[in-house]
Design an enzyme around this catalytic site. Structure first.
Site: not given
Length: 178
Positions: A15, A23, A70, A104
């Site tokens: 996140n 690459r 979170d 958020a």
């Protein structure tokens, strides 16, 4: 062995980080391929695709992967407008976003994160370890994270649908915590 700069733990893995590219692999790939680096995963069904959660688990195992929420203050409260981290956040259908649409934080509770991780194909035992024992060990907390002699008797009891049915703090049932 540590990543550049001595990093040994990655918060919110994937996140707000560059995507994995063949690459330009970035920090996520470095964390996944390094056995000594542990990671946190926001398993809310929004932040990470189930395939990525399974890849993280397969690569790191329950010993090096931490299940986190979170969550912001809207966790368990519902949709609406909130002020969080200096930003106006709108929660719609349980998804917290800034005005520009950026995720958020999260609104998932830990018991919901356990359910979601098992729904994604991670065993219940590993999901519980990632929410309890692994974070305690990574933080060098020798008295929490397991049900064993000398460990704190702080327990949450869930029913088959992952709803909290009981809470014990230092071995004593806490009615107010529910």
């Amino acid at each position: 062995m540590l990543l550049i700069g001595g990093v040994n733990h990655i918060t919110h893995c994937c996140n707000a980080m560059p995507a994995i590219h063949h690459r330009s692999p970035g920090i996520t790939t470095a964390a996944l391929e390094n056995d000594h680096v542990s990671i946190q995963a926001i398993v809310d069904g929004i932040h990470l695709h189930p395939g990525m959660v399974r890849l993280m688990h397969k690569t790191k195992t329950a010993n090096r992967m931490v299940l986190i929420t979170d969550a912001l203050q809207a966790m368990g409260v519902g949709d609406g407008s909130y002020f969080f981290g200096g930003h106006q956040v709108t929660v719609t259908d349980g998804v917290a976003r800034l005005k520009d649409g950026t995720l958020a934080s999260s609104t998932v509770t830990m018991n919901q994160a356990l359910k979601i991780s098992t729904d994604m194909g991670i065993s219940l035992g590993d999901s519980i370890q990632m929410a309890t024992q692994t974070p305690a060990e990574l933080l060098n907390c020798s008295h929490i994270g397991q049900i064993a002699p000398t460990f704190d008797a702080n327990l949450i009891i869930l029913d088959d649908d992952f709803n909290v049915t009981s809470c014990f703090i230092e071995g004593k049932k806490e009615e107010a915590a529910l």
